[in-house]
Every structure is written in structure tokens, then in C-alpha cells.
Design a protein around this motif. Structure first.
Motif, PDB file in Angstrom:
ATOM      1  N   LEU A  47       0.886  -1.287  -0.062  1.00  0.00           N
ATOM      2  CA  LEU A  47      -0.063   0.103  -0.053  1.00  0.00           C
ATOM      3  C   LEU A  47       0.755   1.330  -0.085  1.00  0.00           C
ATOM      4  CD1 LEU A  47      -2.801  -0.483   2.608  1.00  0.00           C
ATOM      5  CD2 LEU A  47      -3.237  -0.457   0.078  1.00  0.00           C
ATOM      6  N   ALA A  48       0.330   2.399  -0.359  1.00  0.00           N
ATOM      7  CA  ALA A  48       1.082   3.710  -0.276  1.00  0.00           C
ATOM      8  C   ALA A  48       0.357   4.530   0.721  1.00  0.00           C
ATOM      9  CB  ALA A  48       0.783   4.291  -1.600  1.00  0.00           C
ATOM     10  N   LEU A  49       0.946   5.018   2.011  1.00  0.00           N
ATOM     11  CA  LEU A  49       0.264   5.740   2.880  1.00  0.00           C
ATOM     12  C   LEU A  49       0.758   7.108   2.815  1.00  0.00           C
ATOM     13  CD1 LEU A  49      -0.643   2.836   4.198  1.00  0.00           C
ATOM     14  CD2 LEU A  49       0.579   3.783   6.388  1.00  0.00           C
ATOM     15  N   ALA A  50      -0.303   7.940   3.604  1.00  0.00           N
ATOM     16  CA  ALA A  50       0.251   9.220   3.643  1.00  0.00           C
ATOM     17  C   ALA A  50       1.554   9.544   4.574  1.00  0.00           C
ATOM     18  CB  ALA A  50      -0.985   9.943   4.370  1.00  0.00           C
ATOM     19  N   ASP A  51       2.474  10.192   4.253  1.00  0.00           N
ATOM     20  CA  ASP A  51       3.508  10.517   4.935  1.00  0.00           C
ATOM     21  C   ASP A  51       3.710  11.845   5.486  1.00  0.00           C
ATOM     22  OD1 ASP A  51       6.388  10.362   5.367  1.00  0.00           O
ATOM     23  OD2 ASP A  51       6.973  10.225   3.330  1.00  0.00           O
ATOM     24  N   ALA A  52       3.478  11.724   6.648  1.00  0.00           N
ATOM     25  CA  ALA A  52       3.341  12.899   7.542  1.00  0.00           C
ATOM     26  C   ALA A  52       4.667  13.756   7.584  1.00  0.00           C
ATOM     27  CB  ALA A  52       3.008  12.537   9.024  1.00  0.00           C
ATOM     28  N   GLY A  53       4.366  15.254   7.517  1.00  0.00           N
ATOM     29  CA  GLY A  53       5.446  16.038   7.590  1.00  0.00           C
ATOM     30  C   GLY A  53       5.236  16.777   8.909  1.00  0.00           C
ATOM     31  N   PRO A  54       6.207  17.855   9.349  1.00  0.00           N
ATOM     32  CA  PRO A  54       6.144  18.414  10.605  1.00  0.00           C
ATOM     33  C   PRO A  54       4.645  19.369  10.702  1.00  0.00           C
ATOM     34  CG  PRO A  54       8.316  18.811   9.397  1.00  0.00           C
ATOM     35  CD  PRO A  54       7.399  18.039   8.302  1.00  0.00           C
ATOM     36  N   LEU A 186       0.768   8.903  18.064  1.00  0.00           N
ATOM     37  CA  LEU A 186       1.352   7.588  17.875  1.00  0.00           C
ATOM     38  C   LEU A 186       2.096   7.777  16.429  1.00  0.00           C
ATOM     39  CD1 LEU A 186       2.082   4.527  18.195  1.00  0.00           C
ATOM     40  CD2 LEU A 186      -0.126   3.772  17.100  1.00  0.00           C
ATOM     41  N   LYS A 187       3.450   7.447  16.501  1.00  0.00           N
ATOM     42  CA  LYS A 187       4.300   7.451  15.231  1.00  0.00           C
ATOM     43  C   LYS A 187       4.785   5.937  15.005  1.00  0.00           C
ATOM     44  CE  LYS A 187       8.318   7.360  14.197  1.00  0.00           C
ATOM     45  NZ  LYS A 187       8.097   6.333  12.972  1.00  0.00           N
ATOM     46  N   PRO A 188       3.937   5.039  14.245  1.00  0.00           N
ATOM     47  CA  PRO A 188       4.681   3.771  13.857  1.00  0.00           C
ATOM     48  C   PRO A 188       5.807   3.817  13.159  1.00  0.00           C
ATOM     49  CG  PRO A 188       2.512   4.171  12.528  1.00  0.00           C
ATOM     50  CD  PRO A 188       2.752   5.379  13.491  1.00  0.00           C
ATOM     51  N   ALA A 189       6.360   2.589  13.112  1.00  0.00           N
ATOM     52  CA  ALA A 189       7.636   2.477  12.260  1.00  0.00           C
ATOM     53  C   ALA A 189       6.973   2.620  10.819  1.00  0.00           C
ATOM     54  CB  ALA A 189       8.298   1.191  12.502  1.00  0.00           C
ATOM     55  N   ASN A 190       7.891   3.237   9.867  1.00  0.00           N
ATOM     56  CA  ASN A 190       7.214   3.291   8.283  1.00  0.00           C
ATOM     57  C   ASN A 190       7.663   1.942   7.750  1.00  0.00           C
ATOM     58  OD1 ASN A 190      10.428   4.040   8.576  1.00  0.00           O
ATOM     59  ND2 ASN A 190      10.060   3.792   6.477  1.00  0.00           N
ATOM     60  N   LEU A 191       8.346   1.169   8.386  1.00  0.00           N
ATOM     61  CA  LEU A 191       8.558  -0.189   7.601  1.00  0.00           C
ATOM     62  C   LEU A 191       7.224  -1.050   7.817  1.00  0.00           C
ATOM     63  CD1 LEU A 191      12.201  -1.181   8.453  1.00  0.00           C
ATOM     64  CD2 LEU A 191      11.318  -0.615   6.109  1.00  0.00           C
ATOM     65  N   PRO A 217       2.192   8.034  10.488  1.00  0.00           N
ATOM     66  CA  PRO A 217       3.045   7.226   9.808  1.00  0.00           C
ATOM     67  C   PRO A 217       3.983   8.204   9.076  1.00  0.00           C
ATOM     68  CG  PRO A 217       1.014   6.769   8.685  1.00  0.00           C
ATOM     69  CD  PRO A 217       0.834   7.778   9.995  1.00  0.00           C
ATOM     70  N   THR A 218       5.214   8.128   8.983  1.00  0.00           N
ATOM     71  CA  THR A 218       6.153   9.229   8.341  1.00  0.00           C
ATOM     72  C   THR A 218       7.565   8.474   7.917  1.00  0.00           C
ATOM     73  OG1 THR A 218       7.275  11.126   8.594  1.00  0.00           O
ATOM     74  CG2 THR A 218       7.152  10.030  10.347  1.00  0.00           C
ATOM     75  N   THR A 219       7.916   8.892   6.753  1.00  0.00           N
ATOM     76  CA  THR A 219       9.425   8.271   6.738  1.00  0.00           C
ATOM     77  C   THR A 219      10.341   9.507   7.117  1.00  0.00           C
ATOM     78  OG1 THR A 219       9.468   9.592   4.456  1.00  0.00           O
ATOM     79  CG2 THR A 219       8.688   7.280   4.456  1.00  0.00           C
ATOM     80  N   ARG A 220       9.968  10.691   7.594  1.00  0.00           N
ATOM     81  CA  ARG A 220      10.957  11.715   8.141  1.00  0.00           C
ATOM     82  C   ARG A 220      10.535  12.116   9.558  1.00  0.00           C
ATOM     83  NH1 ARG A 220       8.200  16.015   4.470  1.00  0.00           N
ATOM     84  NH2 ARG A 220       6.306  14.913   4.776  1.00  0.00           N
ATOM     85  N   ALA A 221      10.889  10.894  10.320  1.00  0.00           N
ATOM     86  CA  ALA A 221      10.821  10.739  11.786  1.00  0.00           C
ATOM     87  C   ALA A 221      11.201  11.861  12.661  1.00  0.00           C
ATOM     88  CB  ALA A 221      11.487   9.285  12.397  1.00  0.00           C
ATOM     89  N   GLY A 222      12.689  12.141  12.326  1.00  0.00           N
ATOM     90  CA  GLY A 222      13.193  13.472  13.145  1.00  0.00           C
ATOM     91  C   GLY A 222      12.614  14.624  12.851  1.00  0.00           C
TER      92      GLY A 222
END
Length: 496
Positions: A47-54, A186-191, A217-222
Motif C-alpha cells: 500500500l501507499a500511505l500518507a507520509d506525515a510532515g512537520p 502515535l508514530k508507528p515504524a514506517n516499515l 506514519p512518516t518516513t521523516r521521523a526526526g
């Protein structure tokens, strides 16, 4: 007509929310950014998920802060009932959750079903603990005051979960926060974010009010979590992951003296004494090592075996490992799934290769498996030098390095020779010895003649650089509660 596995997979994935959950509503990420979640057994996109930003992270915290006051005033029984309904729903949908975890994480279906049972228990346990956040009332020693202590929710929490147990890591943090009256981001692991997405929808369906749980969910955790940790409105951070990342988060949390719970890395020793039941020790070793393909912080990482039983134990363990079947977790015959990604597989191979170059001997395995996916052969290594890198680092894979010892003191010295202190396992027929060794081991969890000990009713956590705080048990609820003391003037003071 019975649906095929492929049809079941598609139907399930169609039911997984793909947006961010903010303020009770699933929505797109700012700018419409997305990322792909893949099946580690095939490399295929699920699936493609929304990738949260700041901006999305801030919106999630805004929603949690806005909901905190009313949620804290919610009756404990109401919070309890929501958790119980969620437990019933997850249990009723066990097959769905198991299949979803197998798809995104790779573990065999049988293990995924076990995780559903384990993860759901946190919902049931904390549904029962929600009504037991007791304070106390007593007279001060000199009798001039009455001491009243009140338990209050800490406030908005940031929960960061790892990829290896997609359901259990979420329920272990979310359930006590709900029970205590805390709101969450909640920030789950992007994997492996899909299970958290489905779980969040279950909680909404169970009656959890808007804004209490927000999922990003995000690929930009920091970039996303960094500003939240610096925000004075956040009151608690709970993180499960590696020790290096945990150290950085603790440093960031120091500015606001943020309350933290850290469940970090492990390097669990598995001690087998000369009087152990070797068959029982091998069975325990398989459970402690191969659960989740070895991708667990509690996984047995170093096998310390008394010289008198080392050959028998090593041979028997190698036989069990050789009998395992690699494959996609959805296949009935599979007993070992893939590692989570290519980087993880390559690290395992690097550790094994370095050990073999230093003199270790592979009894079975010792290399990546051929074909698609991120598979590594179940491996047993003997004659591993005590100072070898594979005994110092967390392997996170299906590899059992074995070294020998000659007496209790040497066993304890080798077991404690690590910066980590999460779990350890001891196999001996002598209960006195087991308790004696347990008191000397620097760990937060001990399995005595048992290879799997995690339980929702028991406190989970480590010492040294394996972290601080506890999850599960009554202690798990306390992590989300603060204590307020009220001093009341002596009610008898005005009596003649």
C-alpha cells in the motif's frame, strides 16, 4: 466460493486506512506526500500511505492537547469499557490482524496469530487496571495533617513504536495511556505501519473520542517528532527502538524535562549449566532465539554453555535449526520468514562472516538464502571467541553463536560483559542456582527454564543501556500517571 490467499490479501488491504488520523478524521498528509509499504518476502508494494510532515505532527499534537482535559475527566469505567470493546474486536478479527502483520513484517502466520493473542492481552489487562489507579489517605506521623495522594494522567504523550511487533508494540503503549486518561500521538515504524492503522480504526469503532489517539506514519521521523519533543505541551515520550536513537531522544527530551519511558537494545545471554535438561534447554533456545526470526530485543543473542554439555547442546540445536523451513509467511509450511529489509539481512551476514573469519565454525547455515526477499539461513556457530563482535552487538536475525564456560563465576562475568541489560535466560535443574544466578545478572527480565516470558501482566523493561521504565503489569499504568499530594489540616484540631 472460498477466496484465494491473494484475494484475501487484497480484500484486507482495501480495508486498511491509508491517511493520517488527526482529531478523529483520516486525512491526507500536507502536500499529499505518500510512501510505499512493501512485503519483505517479495519486495512487492502492499500500500501507499500518507507520509506525515512537520505540519501534520503539530496538527496531531494540537488535537491531542485539545482533547486532553475532557478525556482526563472521563470516568475510569468508560475508559475501561472502550479498551474491553477493542480487545473483543481485535480478538474477533485475529485472522485479519495476523495476515496483515505477516504481509508487512514477514513473520509466519502462526507467529502472527500468537502476537495477536499477546497484543490483545494488553487491551484486556489495562481495561481492568483503568479502574485501579488508586491513591491513598492517611495521617501524617505527627498527626498534624492528613496525607491525600491523587493519581492524575500525565497528559499528552508521544508514542514511537518499532517495526518488529506491529500490534503488540502499539497496544503495549496505547492501552495504558487510554487507561490512565492520556491523549496520544502515535508514530508507528514506517516499515510496518499498516497494523497500527487498522488498530486505530478499531479503537475509533470502539468509541474512543476524537483526538485521544492520533496516528502519523512518516518516513521523516526526526523532522516530525523533533519539534513535538521540544513542544512544552507534550508531557511524555515513550520509545521502543535502538539504544543510539534512544540516547538522542533522551537528549532532546532533557530541555523540557520530559517524562520518558525507553525500551532500548538488548544482548540477551542464554546460559545452559551442566545440570540442565538439554532437551528442554534446546526447546527454550529455539523459542528465545527464533521467535520473530530473531528480530526481537529479548531474543537470545549469546549462548553461553557449560563445557560438559556444549557438544550435545550445539548438535541438538543445529538439528532443530536445520529442520526449519524458509518461505513467505503466508505459506503453511513456512517456519521462518524473511528479515525486514536488505540492510538488516546484510548486517547479519556481515556479523556471521566476521565471526567465521575469527575462527567460529558454522554447524548449519551461515549465509543469505537464495531467491527473492530478505531471507537468511538459520545459523548455529560454535567456537566463537568470547571477544568477537557477534557477541557484542545485537544480531537481530536467526543466528545462534555459542561459546563455553567452566563455572558460575565465568558464566556471570560473560553474561554481564555488555552495556545492555534487558533479558537473560538460565537453564538449570537446581532452583537455588537459578535464583542465585538471577540475582547476579544485570537484567530487567529473566527466563528461568523458560524461553518466552513476555506477559501483559508483568513489567517489561531493562537496566543499563537497555532503557528505563516498564511496560505491562501495574507498573505499566504508573508510567502514565503523576502523583499529586494534598496536605489537609488535621480535622480533629478544633475539637476541645
Amino acid at each position: 466460493m472460498v477466496a484465494t490467499i491473494a484475494e484475501r490479501e487484497k480484500e484486507l488491504l482495501d480495508r486498511v486506512p491509508t491517511g493520517l488520523l488527526i482529531g478523529g478524521r483520516w486525512r491526507d498528509a500536507t502536500g499529499g506526500a505518500t510512501f510505499d509499504v512493501e512485503d519483505p518476502a517479495t519486495g512487492r508494494t502492499l500500500l501507499a500511505l500518507a507520509d506525515a510532515g512537520p505540519e501534520d505532527g503539530k496538527a496531531a499534537l494540537d488535537a491531542a492537547v485539545a482533547a486532553q482535559e475532557s478525556w482526563a475527566r472521563t470516568a475510569p469505567r468508560e475508559r475501561s469499557d472502550i479498551l474491553r470493546r477493542a480487545f473483543d474486536a481485535v480478538t474477533a478479527r485475529a485472522d485479519e490482524f495476523a495476515l496483515l502483520m505477516t504481509l508487512e513484517m514477514g513473520k509466519p502466520l502462526a507467529e502472527s496469530k500468537g502476537e495477536v493473542t499477546y497484543g490483545a492481552e494488553f487491551l484486556r489487562w489495562f481495561s481492568e487496571e483503568a479502574v485501579r489507579a488508586f491513591g491513598r489517605y492517611s495521617a501524617s506521623p505527627e498527626g498534624t495533617l492528613r496525607v491525600l495522594t491523587v493519581k492524575k494522567p500525565v497528559g499528552p504523550c508521544l508514542l514511537i513504536t518499532p517495526w518488529n511487533f506491529p500490534l503488540a508494540m502499539a497496544t503495549r503503549k496505547v492501552a495504558p495511556a487510554i487507561a490512565a486518561g492520556c491523549t496520544m500521538v502515535l508514530k508507528p515504524a514506517n516499515l510496518t505501519p499498516l497494523t497500527s492503522q487498522l488498530f486505530a480504526q478499531v479503537l475509533l469503532d470502539a468509541g474512543l473520542p476524537a483526538g485521544v489517539l492520533n496516528v502519523i506514519p512518516t518516513t521523516r521521523a526526526g523532522d516530525v517528532t523533533g519539534p513535538l519533543i521540544k513542544d512544552s505541551r507534550l508531557r511524555k515520550l515513550s520509545f521502543t527502538g535502538s539504544t543510539p536513537v534512544g540516547r538522542r531522544l533522551l537528549a532532546d527530551a532533557a530541555d523540557n524535562v520530559l517524562r520518558t519511558s525507553m525500551e532500548l537494545g538488548g544482548n540477551a545471554p542464554f546460559l545452559v549449566f551442566e545440570d540442565a535438561d538439554v532437551d528442554a534447554a534446546v526447546a527454550g533456545a529455539m523459542a528465545a532465539k527464533m521467535r520473530n526470526m530473531g528480530e526481537a530485543c529479548t531474543a537470545a543473542n549469546r549462548f553461553l554453555v557449560h563445557r560438559d554439555v556444549a557438544e550435545a547442546f550445539s548438535t541438538a540445536l543445529a538439528g532443530k535449526m536445520k529442520a526449519l523451513t524458509l518461505g513467505r509467511g503466508t505459506e503453511e509450511s513456512t517456519t521462518v520468514g524473511p528479515l525486514i529489509d536488505a540492510k538488516s539481512r546484510d548486517k547479519v551476514d556481515e556479523l556471521v562472516s566476521a565471526a567465521v573469519s575469527s575462527g567460529a565454525k558454522p554447524l548449519v547455515g551461515g549465509a543469505p538464502a537464495e531467491g527473492d526477499g530478505y531471507f537468511y539461513q538459520p545459523t548455529v556457530l560454535t567456537d566463537v571467541p568470547a571477544d568477537n563482535r557477534i557477541l557484542q552487538e545485537e544480531i537481530f536475525g536467526p543466528v545462534a553463536p555459542i561459546t563455553v564456560f567452566d563455572d558460575e563465576d565465568e558464566a556471570v562475568r560473560l553474561a554481564n560483559a555488555t552495556e545492555y541489560g534487558l533479558a537473560a535466560y538460565v537453564f538449570t535443574r537446581d532452583l537455588g542456582r537459578g535464583l542465585r544466578i538471577g540475582e547476579r545478572l544485570e537484567v530487567g527480565l529473566l527466563g528461568l527454564n523458560a524461553g518466552v516470558i513476555s506477559n501483559a501482566s508483568a513489567p517489561f523493561g531493562g537496566v543499563k543501556q537497555s532503557g528505563m521504565g516498564r511496560e505491562g503489569g501495574p507498573e505499566g499504568l504508573s508510567e502514565y500517571l503523576s502523583t499529586q499530594y494534598v496536605g489537609i489540616s488535621d480535622p480533629w484540631a478544633d475539637r476541645a
